[in-house]
Design an enzyme around this catalytic site. Structure first.
Site, mmCIF file in Angstrom:
data_model
loop_
_atom_site.group_PDB
_atom_site.id
_atom_site.type_symbol
_atom_site.label_atom_id
_atom_site.label_comp_id
_atom_site.label_asym_id
_atom_site.label_seq_id
_atom_site.Cartn_x
_atom_site.Cartn_y
_atom_site.Cartn_z
ATOM 1 N N ASP A 86 0.847 -1.200 0.000
ATOM 2 C CA ASP A 86 0.000 0.000 0.000
ATOM 3 C C ASP A 86 0.880 1.246 0.000
ATOM 4 O O ASP A 86 2.086 1.163 -0.225
ATOM 5 C CB ASP A 86 -0.986 -0.035 1.184
ATOM 6 C CG ASP A 86 -0.254 -0.090 2.520
ATOM 7 O OD1 ASP A 86 0.872 0.443 2.593
ATOM 8 O OD2 ASP A 86 -0.802 -0.658 3.484
ATOM 9 N N LYS A 140 -1.879 13.406 -14.953
ATOM 10 C CA LYS A 140 -2.892 14.435 -14.792
ATOM 11 C C LYS A 140 -4.170 13.808 -14.224
ATOM 12 O O LYS A 140 -4.318 12.599 -14.347
ATOM 13 C CB LYS A 140 -3.173 15.135 -16.125
ATOM 14 C CG LYS A 140 -3.792 14.217 -17.180
ATOM 15 C CD LYS A 140 -4.705 14.944 -18.104
ATOM 16 C CE LYS A 140 -6.113 14.498 -17.856
ATOM 17 N NZ LYS A 140 -6.903 14.174 -19.005
ATOM 18 N N HIS A 170 0.452 14.431 -21.710
ATOM 19 C CA HIS A 170 0.972 13.639 -22.835
ATOM 20 C C HIS A 170 0.882 14.391 -24.172
ATOM 21 O O HIS A 170 1.566 14.044 -25.129
ATOM 22 C CB HIS A 170 0.316 12.249 -22.905
ATOM 23 C CG HIS A 170 -1.041 12.226 -23.530
ATOM 24 N ND1 HIS A 170 -2.177 12.583 -22.861
ATOM 25 C CD2 HIS A 170 -1.445 11.882 -24.778
ATOM 26 C CE1 HIS A 170 -3.218 12.457 -23.662
ATOM 27 N NE2 HIS A 170 -2.798 12.026 -24.835
ATOM 28 N N LYS A 174 3.450 14.815 -28.057
ATOM 29 C CA LYS A 174 3.000 14.604 -29.443
ATOM 30 C C LYS A 174 3.892 15.404 -30.383
ATOM 31 O O LYS A 174 4.294 16.528 -30.062
ATOM 32 C CB LYS A 174 1.546 15.073 -29.611
ATOM 33 C CG LYS A 174 0.522 14.156 -28.942
ATOM 34 C CD LYS A 174 -0.881 14.694 -29.178
ATOM 35 C CE LYS A 174 -1.912 13.967 -28.347
ATOM 36 N NZ LYS A 174 -2.455 12.762 -28.940
ATOM 37 N N GLU A 208 -13.485 14.381 -30.478
ATOM 38 C CA GLU A 208 -13.373 12.916 -30.428
ATOM 39 C C GLU A 208 -14.730 12.284 -30.700
ATOM 40 O O GLU A 208 -15.746 12.814 -30.247
ATOM 41 C CB GLU A 208 -12.915 12.473 -29.035
ATOM 42 C CG GLU A 208 -11.575 13.015 -28.612
ATOM 43 C CD GLU A 208 -11.180 12.525 -27.227
ATOM 44 O OE1 GLU A 208 -10.416 11.566 -27.146
ATOM 45 O OE2 GLU A 208 -11.643 13.094 -26.239
ATOM 46 N N ASP A 227 -10.751 17.839 -18.036
ATOM 47 C CA ASP A 227 -10.104 16.699 -18.690
ATOM 48 C C ASP A 227 -9.211 17.137 -19.854
ATOM 49 O O ASP A 227 -8.138 16.577 -20.061
ATOM 50 C CB ASP A 227 -11.193 15.741 -19.201
ATOM 51 C CG ASP A 227 -10.621 14.465 -19.782
ATOM 52 O OD1 ASP A 227 -9.747 13.867 -19.119
ATOM 53 O OD2 ASP A 227 -11.035 14.058 -20.884
ATOM 54 N N HIS A 232 -4.264 19.945 -21.553
ATOM 55 C CA HIS A 232 -3.772 19.733 -22.917
ATOM 56 C C HIS A 232 -3.911 20.977 -23.812
ATOM 57 O O HIS A 232 -2.953 21.431 -24.431
ATOM 58 C CB HIS A 232 -4.524 18.588 -23.587
ATOM 59 C CG HIS A 232 -4.457 17.293 -22.833
ATOM 60 N ND1 HIS A 232 -3.359 16.899 -22.119
ATOM 61 C CD2 HIS A 232 -5.363 16.290 -22.681
ATOM 62 C CE1 HIS A 232 -3.592 15.720 -21.573
ATOM 63 N NE2 HIS A 232 -4.801 15.327 -21.895
HETATM 64 C C1 BG6 Z 1 -6.733 12.210 -22.104
HETATM 65 C C2 BG6 Z 1 -8.161 12.459 -21.709
HETATM 66 O O1 BG6 Z 1 -5.862 12.957 -21.305
HETATM 67 O O2 BG6 Z 1 -6.555 12.569 -23.470
HETATM 68 C C3 BG6 Z 1 -9.093 11.656 -22.590
HETATM 69 O O3 BG6 Z 1 -8.320 12.098 -20.341
HETATM 70 C C4 BG6 Z 1 -8.841 11.938 -24.047
HETATM 71 O O4 BG6 Z 1 -10.448 11.920 -22.251
HETATM 72 C C5 BG6 Z 1 -7.364 11.798 -24.364
HETATM 73 O O5 BG6 Z 1 -9.591 11.015 -24.810
HETATM 74 C C6 BG6 Z 1 -7.073 12.282 -25.773
HETATM 75 O O6 BG6 Z 1 -5.740 12.063 -26.094
HETATM 76 P P1 BG6 Z 1 -5.287 11.075 -27.248
HETATM 77 O O7 BG6 Z 1 -3.817 11.270 -27.332
HETATM 78 O O8 BG6 Z 1 -5.683 9.717 -26.780
HETATM 79 O O9 BG6 Z 1 -6.034 11.488 -28.458
#
Ligand code: BG6
Length: 476
Positions: A86, A140, A170, A174, A208, A227, A232
């Protein structure tokens, strides 16, 4: 990376992130000879054996790695260990005998456990850089609002120094994100037009077709603004809008990004309706398949007012961007998987040619990362007519290796390069921008939009006169 000795400890190793993103990235780096680990230690509450953990990872690698090679895995597996435990210092200190030199502690945990884990590792002495560096990777979201982000920041301070902390966003791994900077700063042509004298507007869209993908517990608390936009899209904005650094290094990049985020004119709580729009999808069609509305999704309460679409407009109060509107939007279950950063130049003076012809520079993130310059030229023929021409530069050429954002970022952590990891003040400034919007939205319901559509109607009222949202398709 050569064969430098280092360990990676993944806390929350039996979770979704590890199996879907982290291990495939580790596998690829290893398969491409980018990294030879000393050990990769999975750590989680589940009382699993070493074999069970390896079996679980193998099964998921087969699923998520297109070119999975059992021979590569057989070699990598020799470095993989599992330890149940834990987040108490007592339990974590059992890692000490396994982790001797430089090590990364990756928190692949639910966000509410970040503080506890970071503290536990510190109390166990695993943060001490005696036999080599120690780094903490935090996923995140970094906080749920400004106050909780600041609280989380404070709770790390006694144990981890800023240069040991790697906050993952992330999107910064890219290629397109990195290319915004490279393209801006390497081409002389751009700097002279990169300002409000020549740029009419900037639109950053991340649409998306995906829905919740089983993440309802997280998503219904988070919503699209937390989110996608706070982290991002706000980071992409900072890359587009930051001043030009004199030298490419992490300190300069962080300073300039934080500065431009600070310069964003904050939206007052009473002004939210003019600058932000929330949407929630109802049932509809995605690629001709019927999908349920958000509140009919598994786990989501009928009364949920969580936004699955968020759009924001703001201005930047500095010399470069005075008067230029920036528009950011992202939504689930939209008409297409399409994402871009689109910069529109001001139209040329009228009367010379057709009115309203303006060029666009588009950094496309999805589908197929590419750069498009949308311009105008003379149409072939006897008359003086204009037509649109599109100059396209795809990033990936046939046969080139494609690295995922996670591979890029993991490698940066191992190298100790923090350029692509937001510093705390960047995160804090981004929260300051969205915080008033979150507060206002907590008292109201989002507008609805049908799944498979372009998002809620209301987004159009954000646009300044004469401007319109772009479509969700590649420039034609
Ligand atoms: C994530 C979000 O950080 O990024 C998701 O939590 C989202 O909701 C995603 O779908 C999009 O990133 P990628 O690189 O998967 O298109």
């Amino acid at each position: 990376m050569g064969d430098k000795k280092m360990s990676v400890v993944i806390l929350g190793a039996t979770g979704d992130l590890t199996r879907r993103l982290l291990f495939p990235a580790i596998y690829h780096l290893y398969a491409h000879g980018e990294w030879v680990p000393t050990s990769i230690i999975g750590y989680a509450m589940e009382d699993w054996s070493q074999d069970k953990f390896c079996g679980h990872i193998e099964e998921n690698l087969k699923r998520f790695v297109a070119d999975f090679d059992p021979a590569v895995w057989a070699k990598l597996k020799a470095f993989v260990f599992y330890q149940p435990g834990d987040l108490t210092a007592d339990s974590l200190s059992r890692l000490k005998s396994q982790v001797e030199g430089p090590a990364v502690f990756y928190l692949g945990l639910p966000p509410q456990l970040f503080a506890q884990a970071a503290q536990g590792l510190g109390q166990a002495g695993l943060n001490e850089e005696i036999a080599g560096w120690r780094r903490l990777v935090i996923e995140k979201p970094f906080g749920w609002d400004l106050a909780s982000a600041e609280e989380l920041g404070k709770s790390l301070e006694p144990w981890w120094k800023e240069d040991q902390i790697f906050r993952i966003d992330h999107f910064l791994g890219k290629d397109t994100a990195q290319n915004v900077l490279v393209f801006r700063f390497i081409n002389r042509l751009l700097e002279s037009i990169w300002n409000g004298a020549h740029i009419a507007q900037v639109q950053i869209t991340y649409a998306e077709t995906l829905g919740l993908e089983g993440r309802w517990q997280y998503y219904d608390k988070a919503g699209a603004l937390r989110d996608m936009l706070q982290n991002h899209l706000m980071q992409l904005f900072a890359l587009v809008a930051m001043e030009t650094p004199s030298e490419w290094n992490a300190l300069n990049l962080h300073n300039h990004k934080a500065e431009v985020l600070r310069a964003v004119r904050k939206i007052g709580e009473g002004e939210v309706a003019r600058y932000a729009v929330a949407g929630q999808y109802t049932s509809g069609l995605i690629q001709e398949k019927a999908v349920p509305g958000y509140t009919q999704e598994e786990g989501i309460p009928q009364s949920s007012t969580t936004e699955t679409f968020a759009a924001l407009k703001f201005y930047v109060d500095n010399w470069r961007w005075h008067g230029v509107p920036f528009y950011l939007r992202s939504g689930k279950r939209m008409a297409a998987d399409y994402a871009e950063i689109a910069v529109q130049l001001k139209p040329v003076p009228p009367k010379m040619f057709d009115e309203g012809l303006a060029d666009w520079l588009v950094f496309r993130l999805k589908p197929d990362e590419a750069l498009n310059l949308v311009m105008w030229a003379k149409k072939l023929g006897l008359e003086l007519k204009t037509e649109q021409v599109i100059l396209t530069a795809p990033y990936k050429k046939a046969g080139e290796d494609d690295y995922s954002a996670y591979e890029q970022l993991l490698l940066d952590v191992l190298k100790g390069d923090q350029s692509a990891f937001p510093r705390f003040d960047e995160v804090e400034e981004a929260w300051k921008i969205v915080d008033p919007v979150l507060k206002a939205w907590s008292r109201q319901s989002p507008q609805t939009y049908a799944a498979g559509s372009l998002g809620p109607e209301g987004q159009n009222r954000l646009m300044d006169s004469g401007l319109a949202w772009r479509g969700l398709e590649m420039p034609k």
